[in-house]
Design a protein around this motif. Sequence first.
Motif, PDB file in Angstrom:
ATOM      1  N   GLU A 160     -57.069 -73.104 -52.964  1.00 34.42           N
ATOM      2  CA  GLU A 160     -57.944 -72.701 -51.871  1.00 34.42           C
ATOM      3  C   GLU A 160     -59.400 -72.597 -52.325  1.00 34.42           C
ATOM      4  N   ASP A 161     -59.616 -72.120 -53.548  1.00 34.44           N
ATOM      5  CA  ASP A 161     -60.983 -72.052 -54.065  1.00 34.44           C
ATOM      6  C   ASP A 161     -61.578 -73.455 -54.190  1.00 34.44           C
TER       7      ASP A 161
ATOM      8  N   TYR B 224     -57.728 -69.950 -44.528  1.00 39.96           N
ATOM      9  CA  TYR B 224     -57.445 -69.554 -45.907  1.00 39.96           C
ATOM     10  C   TYR B 224     -56.519 -68.340 -45.889  1.00 39.96           C
TER      11      TYR B 224
ATOM     12  N   ASP C 295     -64.873 -67.269 -49.513  1.00 41.05           N
ATOM     13  CA  ASP C 295     -65.599 -68.149 -48.599  1.00 41.05           C
ATOM     14  C   ASP C 295     -66.664 -67.375 -47.829  1.00 41.05           C
TER      15      ASP C 295
ATOM     16  N   ARG D 143     -60.810 -76.065 -52.396  1.00 40.76           N
ATOM     17  CA  ARG D 143     -61.133 -76.508 -51.024  1.00 40.76           C
ATOM     18  C   ARG D 143     -62.380 -75.816 -50.502  1.00 40.76           C
ATOM     19  N   MET D 144     -62.499 -74.516 -50.791  1.00 41.78           N
ATOM     20  CA  MET D 144     -63.631 -73.742 -50.298  1.00 41.78           C
ATOM     21  C   MET D 144     -64.944 -74.241 -50.898  1.00 41.78           C
ATOM     22  N   TYR D 145     -64.989 -74.383 -52.239  1.00 40.26           N
ATOM     23  CA  TYR D 145     -66.224 -74.850 -52.877  1.00 40.26           C
ATOM     24  C   TYR D 145     -66.558 -76.274 -52.449  1.00 40.26           C
TER      25      TYR D 145
ATOM     26  N   ARG E  90     -70.578 -67.996 -48.344  1.00 45.44           N
ATOM     27  CA  ARG E  90     -71.294 -68.451 -47.144  1.00 45.44           C
ATOM     28  C   ARG E  90     -72.460 -67.526 -46.803  1.00 45.44           C
TER      29      ARG E  90
ATOM     30  N   ASN F 250     -62.629 -66.987 -42.336  1.00 44.19           N
ATOM     31  CA  ASN F 250     -61.983 -68.244 -41.977  1.00 44.19           C
ATOM     32  C   ASN F 250     -60.479 -68.078 -42.170  1.00 44.19           C
TER      33      ASN F 250
ATOM     34  N   ALA G 288     -60.343 -66.548 -48.201  1.00 41.25           N
ATOM     35  CA  ALA G 288     -61.264 -66.289 -47.093  1.00 41.25           C
ATOM     36  C   ALA G 288     -62.352 -65.298 -47.480  1.00 41.25           C
TER      37      ALA G 288
ATOM     38  N   SER H 255     -65.956 -77.596 -49.594  1.00 38.38           N
ATOM     39  CA  SER H 255     -66.476 -77.545 -48.223  1.00 38.38           C
ATOM     40  C   SER H 255     -67.950 -77.161 -48.189  1.00 38.38           C
ATOM     41  N   HIS H 256     -68.421 -76.498 -49.252  1.00 39.13           N
ATOM     42  CA  HIS H 256     -69.834 -76.112 -49.325  1.00 39.13           C
ATOM     43  C   HIS H 256     -70.653 -77.101 -50.166  1.00 39.13           C
TER      44      HIS H 256
END
Length: 263
Positions: A230-231, A182, A189, A233-235, A193, A179, A186, A237-238
Amino acid sequence: MKISIITSCYNRASTIRSAMDSVLSQDYPEIEYIVVDGASTDGSIDVIREIERLTHTGEFRSSRPGFEMKVICEPDGGMYEAVNKGIRAATGDIVGLVHSDDFLYSPHTLSRIAARFSESHADFLYGDGLFVSHDRTDNVVRNWIGGKYRLWKVRHGWLPLHPTCYIRRSVMERKGLYNESYKIAADSDLLFRYLVGGELSVTYLPEYIVRMRMGGLSTDSARRKQMWREDVRMYSSHGMNPVLMKLEKMLWKLPQFIEAKFK
């Protein structure tokens, strides 16, 4: 079994040669080596082109049937865009990364990885890695021992060390690439994922795969705040609790520094 290795580079003239040499010195025959340079201005591309020429004239052991080298040199939006370009250009069965500040642990590393894929028929392989000083690559700062794979560990913040991960290209085509929104997270992520659902067959190779110079994109202390954001935001998003996942992720790392003291 062909292994595609991708090295992304931007203004890394001081380290790109050792990264490339570590790939070219491998004793595994079926290697597709893709170097993606983001239009460097410090002489990196001169080093890359020189090594590319030497592979064509037979001055490297890698200049043999089964070895291929591709160079892409053009501006890009960052490391993950460059890596995605490399993956899209790859034709190998397995895809792995050797960053421009890093180098493979031994000339037998890819042979050992290929053997484990053949034995296990896994989709995803990871191993151990060493973080070393930027100017003293024999000085171990962190000793990353991946340990046996357990899905519950992933769901509690643990992820394998990204540059030790080798993945079937068919899996990457199915599950998607990095992605690019990021700039640092990324890799986390992509790993989260791929692994959190539990549908991939994963194998652990209990051997060192890479040495990583401290001071890279995700190890530079000046970037840690951005990595935290960013971490989170990433977590999020999941659908995970980002603060809890970050704290658990940090706890998994503590033994690495302790073990490095005795390495």
